[in-house]
Design a protein around this motif. Sequence first.
Motif: not given
Length: 109
Positions: A91-103
Amino acid sequence: MAQLIPVAELGKIRPGTTLSVAVADGEVALFNVEGMVYALDDCCVRCNAPLSKGSAHGTVVLCPGCGWEYELSTGALRVLPDLRVQTFDVTVVGAQLMLSVGDSATDGH
């Protein structure tokens, strides 16, 4: 429950490039294919080579160690689709790449 964790700034991975990032459980390879960022475990299931060092052609990455080809979207090995590496939603939040971790992370093993 799934959690979003920041892994890199979007500007660090331009289209056509790859980046390896450290996460709690190891390394994740990020591939930017025409503006779409894919994330998968940065370790070939056959030879343990870093997939981030492989050559990507479209949505396929070639392992630099053994030559196995993986689909970036699913982590599946092209010749044996039941064998795969773990993938992660990006997911891109602003200029930051975010990874979904967990379930919600896709367990490829």
